[in-house]
Scaffold this motif. Structure first.
Motif, PDB file in Angstrom:
ATOM      1  N   LEU A   1      99.753  -9.953  38.820  1.00 53.91           N
ATOM      2  CA  LEU A   1      98.666  -9.001  39.047  1.00 53.91           C
ATOM      3  C   LEU A   1      99.084  -7.927  40.044  1.00 53.91           C
ATOM      4  CD1 LEU A   1      95.615 -11.384  39.225  1.00 53.91           C
ATOM      5  CD2 LEU A   1      96.292  -9.922  37.333  1.00 53.91           C
ATOM      6  N   GLY A   2      98.787  -6.716  39.701  1.00 56.00           N
ATOM      7  CA  GLY A   2      99.020  -5.593  40.592  1.00 56.00           C
ATOM      8  C   GLY A   2     100.439  -5.057  40.616  1.00 56.00           C
ATOM      9  N   THR A   3     101.350  -5.645  39.865  1.00 59.26           N
ATOM     10  CA  THR A   3     102.741  -5.191  39.907  1.00 59.26           C
ATOM     11  C   THR A   3     103.117  -4.293  38.743  1.00 59.26           C
ATOM     12  OG1 THR A   3     103.579  -7.098  38.687  1.00 59.26           O
ATOM     13  CG2 THR A   3     103.453  -7.306  41.088  1.00 59.26           C
ATOM     14  N   GLY A   4     102.316  -4.286  37.676  1.00 57.34           N
ATOM     15  CA  GLY A   4     102.641  -3.483  36.512  1.00 57.34           C
ATOM     16  C   GLY A   4     103.730  -4.111  35.662  1.00 57.34           C
ATOM     17  N   GLN A   5     103.902  -5.398  35.816  1.00 57.44           N
ATOM     18  CA  GLN A   5     104.901  -6.106  35.021  1.00 57.44           C
ATOM     19  C   GLN A   5     104.484  -7.558  34.861  1.00 57.44           C
ATOM     20  OE1 GLN A   5     108.410  -5.596  37.369  1.00 57.44           O
ATOM     21  NE2 GLN A   5     107.838  -7.090  38.879  1.00 57.44           N
ATOM     22  N   LEU A   6     105.107  -8.214  33.910  1.00 57.25           N
ATOM     23  CA  LEU A   6     104.881  -9.641  33.772  1.00 57.25           C
ATOM     24  C   LEU A   6     106.216 -10.345  33.772  1.00 57.25           C
ATOM     25  CD1 LEU A   6     105.472 -10.819  30.632  1.00 57.25           C
ATOM     26  CD2 LEU A   6     103.537  -9.351  30.177  1.00 57.25           C
ATOM     27  N   VAL A   7     106.172 -11.616  34.082  1.00 54.65           N
ATOM     28  CA  VAL A   7     107.384 -12.419  34.124  1.00 54.65           C
ATOM     29  C   VAL A   7     107.360 -13.338  32.913  1.00 54.65           C
ATOM     30  CG1 VAL A   7     108.694 -14.131  35.426  1.00 54.65           C
ATOM     31  CG2 VAL A   7     107.492 -12.293  36.631  1.00 54.65           C
TER      32      VAL A   7
ATOM     33  N   ALA B   1     102.598  -1.166  30.530  1.00 59.02           N
ATOM     34  CA  ALA B   1     101.940   0.124  30.700  1.00 59.02           C
ATOM     35  C   ALA B   1     100.503  -0.153  31.149  1.00 59.02           C
ATOM     36  CB  ALA B   1     101.952   0.905  29.400  1.00 59.02           C
ATOM     37  N   VAL B   2     100.319  -0.223  32.457  1.00 56.30           N
ATOM     38  CA  VAL B   2      98.997  -0.514  33.015  1.00 56.30           C
ATOM     39  C   VAL B   2      98.578   0.611  33.949  1.00 56.30           C
ATOM     40  CG1 VAL B   2      99.255  -3.013  32.845  1.00 56.30           C
ATOM     41  CG2 VAL B   2      99.949  -1.843  34.931  1.00 56.30           C
ATOM     42  N   ARG B   3      97.302   0.739  34.107  1.00 55.81           N
ATOM     43  CA  ARG B   3      96.767   1.747  35.026  1.00 55.81           C
ATOM     44  C   ARG B   3      96.845   1.214  36.453  1.00 55.81           C
ATOM     45  NH1 ARG B   3      94.740   5.815  32.400  1.00 55.81           N
ATOM     46  NH2 ARG B   3      94.058   5.534  30.263  1.00 55.81           N
ATOM     47  N   PRO B   4      97.150   2.097  37.397  1.00 57.14           N
ATOM     48  CA  PRO B   4      97.137   1.651  38.791  1.00 57.14           C
ATOM     49  C   PRO B   4      95.704   1.339  39.222  1.00 57.14           C
ATOM     50  CG  PRO B   4      97.546   4.017  38.651  1.00 57.14           C
ATOM     51  CD  PRO B   4      97.543   3.490  37.252  1.00 57.14           C
ATOM     52  N   CYS B   5      95.549   0.266  39.969  1.00 55.27           N
ATOM     53  CA  CYS B   5      94.245  -0.136  40.497  1.00 55.27           C
ATOM     54  C   CYS B   5      94.331  -0.082  42.017  1.00 55.27           C
ATOM     55  CB  CYS B   5      93.893  -1.547  40.043  1.00 55.27           C
ATOM     56  SG  CYS B   5      93.714  -1.709  38.271  1.00 55.27           S
ATOM     57  N   ARG B   6      93.379   0.606  42.628  1.00 53.61           N
ATOM     58  CA  ARG B   6      93.400   0.746  44.084  1.00 53.61           C
ATOM     59  C   ARG B   6      92.010   0.543  44.655  1.00 53.61           C
ATOM     60  NH1 ARG B   6      95.925   5.791  42.865  1.00 53.61           N
ATOM     61  NH2 ARG B   6      94.193   6.825  43.852  1.00 53.61           N
TER      62      ARG B   6
ATOM     63  N   LYS C   1      93.662  10.857  37.698  1.00 53.78           N
ATOM     64  CA  LYS C   1      93.113  10.668  36.341  1.00 53.78           C
ATOM     65  C   LYS C   1      93.578   9.370  35.680  1.00 53.78           C
ATOM     66  CE  LYS C   1      90.947  14.562  34.919  1.00 53.78           C
ATOM     67  NZ  LYS C   1      89.620  14.587  34.423  1.00 53.78           N
ATOM     68  N   GLU C   2      94.647   8.784  36.189  1.00 50.74           N
ATOM     69  CA  GLU C   2      95.185   7.561  35.593  1.00 50.74           C
ATOM     70  C   GLU C   2      94.708   6.296  36.296  1.00 50.74           C
ATOM     71  OE1 GLU C   2      96.957   7.551  32.751  1.00 50.74           O
ATOM     72  OE2 GLU C   2      96.482   9.678  32.769  1.00 50.74           O
ATOM     73  N   ALA C   3      94.084   6.430  37.461  1.00 50.44           N
ATOM     74  CA  ALA C   3      93.797   5.273  38.308  1.00 50.44           C
ATOM     75  C   ALA C   3      92.393   4.701  38.122  1.00 50.44           C
ATOM     76  CB  ALA C   3      93.991   5.648  39.771  1.00 50.44           C
ATOM     77  N   ILE C   4      92.331   3.408  38.322  1.00 51.09           N
ATOM     78  CA  ILE C   4      91.064   2.692  38.434  1.00 51.09           C
ATOM     79  C   ILE C   4      90.880   2.479  39.934  1.00 51.09           C
ATOM     80  CG2 ILE C   4      89.863   0.535  37.950  1.00 51.09           C
ATOM     81  CD1 ILE C   4      91.646   0.345  35.401  1.00 51.09           C
ATOM     82  N   VAL C   5      89.813   3.061  40.487  1.00 56.09           N
ATOM     83  CA  VAL C   5      89.652   3.088  41.942  1.00 56.09           C
ATOM     84  C   VAL C   5      88.288   2.549  42.340  1.00 56.09           C
ATOM     85  CG1 VAL C   5      89.544   4.597  43.974  1.00 56.09           C
ATOM     86  CG2 VAL C   5      91.216   5.044  42.175  1.00 56.09           C
ATOM     87  N   ARG C   6      88.310   1.683  43.344  1.00 56.07           N
ATOM     88  CA  ARG C   6      87.074   1.296  44.022  1.00 56.07           C
ATOM     89  C   ARG C   6      87.101   2.018  45.361  1.00 56.07           C
ATOM     90  NH1 ARG C   6      86.003  -4.673  44.773  1.00 56.07           N
ATOM     91  NH2 ARG C   6      85.037  -4.419  42.739  1.00 56.07           N
ATOM     92  N   LEU C   7      86.130   2.885  45.561  1.00 58.98           N
ATOM     93  CA  LEU C   7      86.019   3.672  46.780  1.00 58.98           C
ATOM     94  C   LEU C   7      84.954   3.034  47.657  1.00 58.98           C
ATOM     95  CD1 LEU C   7      86.523   6.230  48.480  1.00 58.98           C
ATOM     96  CD2 LEU C   7      84.827   7.372  47.045  1.00 58.98           C
ATOM     97  N   ARG C   8      85.359   2.610  48.847  1.00 55.45           N
ATOM     98  CA  ARG C   8      84.410   1.997  49.779  1.00 55.45           C
ATOM     99  C   ARG C   8      84.157   2.961  50.925  1.00 55.45           C
ATOM    100  NH1 ARG C   8      84.944  -1.989  54.290  1.00 55.45           N
ATOM    101  NH2 ARG C   8      82.827  -2.785  54.535  1.00 55.45           N
ATOM    102  N   LEU C   9      82.908   3.410  51.038  1.00 59.85           N
ATOM    103  CA  LEU C   9      82.516   4.316  52.118  1.00 59.85           C
ATOM    104  C   LEU C   9      81.955   3.488  53.267  1.00 59.85           C
ATOM    105  CD1 LEU C   9      80.736   7.037  49.965  1.00 59.85           C
ATOM    106  CD2 LEU C   9      83.078   7.066  50.833  1.00 59.85           C
ATOM    107  N   THR C  10      82.432   3.767  54.479  1.00 60.18           N
ATOM    108  CA  THR C  10      81.986   3.048  55.670  1.00 60.18           C
ATOM    109  C   THR C  10      81.655   4.045  56.772  1.00 60.18           C
ATOM    110  OG1 THR C  10      84.239   2.856  56.539  1.00 60.18           O
ATOM    111  CG2 THR C  10      83.455   1.053  55.133  1.00 60.18           C
ATOM    112  N   GLY C  11      81.160   3.553  57.886  1.00 59.57           N
ATOM    113  CA  GLY C  11      80.866   4.388  59.039  1.00 59.57           C
ATOM    114  C   GLY C  11      79.457   4.952  58.986  1.00 59.57           C
ATOM    115  N   THR C  12      79.186   5.878  59.875  1.00 63.87           N
ATOM    116  CA  THR C  12      77.881   6.526  59.953  1.00 63.87           C
ATOM    117  C   THR C  12      78.071   8.025  59.823  1.00 63.87           C
ATOM    118  OG1 THR C  12      77.010   4.803  61.391  1.00 63.87           O
ATOM    119  CG2 THR C  12      75.812   6.879  61.347  1.00 63.87           C
ATOM    120  N   ALA C  13      77.531   8.574  58.762  1.00 65.52           N
ATOM    121  CA  ALA C  13      77.641  10.014  58.531  1.00 65.52           C
ATOM    122  C   ALA C  13      76.574  10.749  59.325  1.00 65.52           C
ATOM    123  CB  ALA C  13      77.483  10.311  57.047  1.00 65.52           C
ATOM    124  N   GLY C  14      76.982  11.828  59.928  1.00 68.34           N
ATOM    125  CA  GLY C  14      76.039  12.679  60.636  1.00 68.34           C
ATOM    126  C   GLY C  14      75.505  13.777  59.736  1.00 68.34           C
TER     127      GLY C  14
END
Length: 147
Positions: free
Chosen positions: A2-8, A25-30, A55-68
């Motif tokens: 998982l996460g390496t873009g390859q299998l053994v 051929a897998v999409r990058p996950c971040r 455009k190729e990535a699967i992304v989970r964006l985590r927003l933290t902190g306190t916005a003013g």
């Protein structure tokens, strides 16, 4: 793997064992964390998020902190990724912004004053829910749907 873009691939027979790495051929996950408390305004937030676009990535964006500042993540940002999931764990208004809104003699100001009382009376486990209610209520009063 998982996460390496390859299998053994391991082949076993009586004589020997062969291990081969096969690229996939897998999409990058971040998972990316952005602390909105370090940003000056909504324009800087949008610039920071735009810099993460892929455009190729699967992304989970985590927003933290306190916005003013009041912000909203729009569909235009999501279109810059193959897939974007937003986990919004940020507090949405700094104390100074809430105080300024509460001082208004408007429906919005009254809403903030009522929510301030509710938040102050809430226990620690309930406060994030009421902060979210405050943010969403302000968004509704401003005529926007999101953050």
């Amino acid at each position: 793997d998982l996460g390496t873009g390859q299998l053994v691939l391991a082949e076993l027979d009586r004589e020997r064992t062969t291990v081969t790495t096969v690229p996939l051929a897998v999409r990058p996950c971040r998972v990316v964390e952005v602390d909105v408390g370090h940003l000056a305004d909504v324009d800087e937030l949008h610039q920071s998020l735009g810099a993460l676009a892929d455009k190729e990535a699967i992304v989970r964006l985590r927003l933290t902190g306190t916005a003013g500042f009041h912000y909203r993540i729009d569909d235009e940002l999501a279109a810059q990724f193959y897939y974007l999931e937003i986990q919004d764990d940020a507090d949405y208004l700094a104390d100074a912004a809430v105080a300024a809104l509460a001082a208004e003699q408007t429906v919005r100001g009254e809403f903030v004053r009522v929510m301030q009382k509710i938040i102050a009376a809430a226990d620690d486990s309930q406060r994030p829910v009421f902060w979210r209610a405050l943010r969403r209520g302000l968004a509704a009063l401003d005529g926007s749907e999101g953050r």
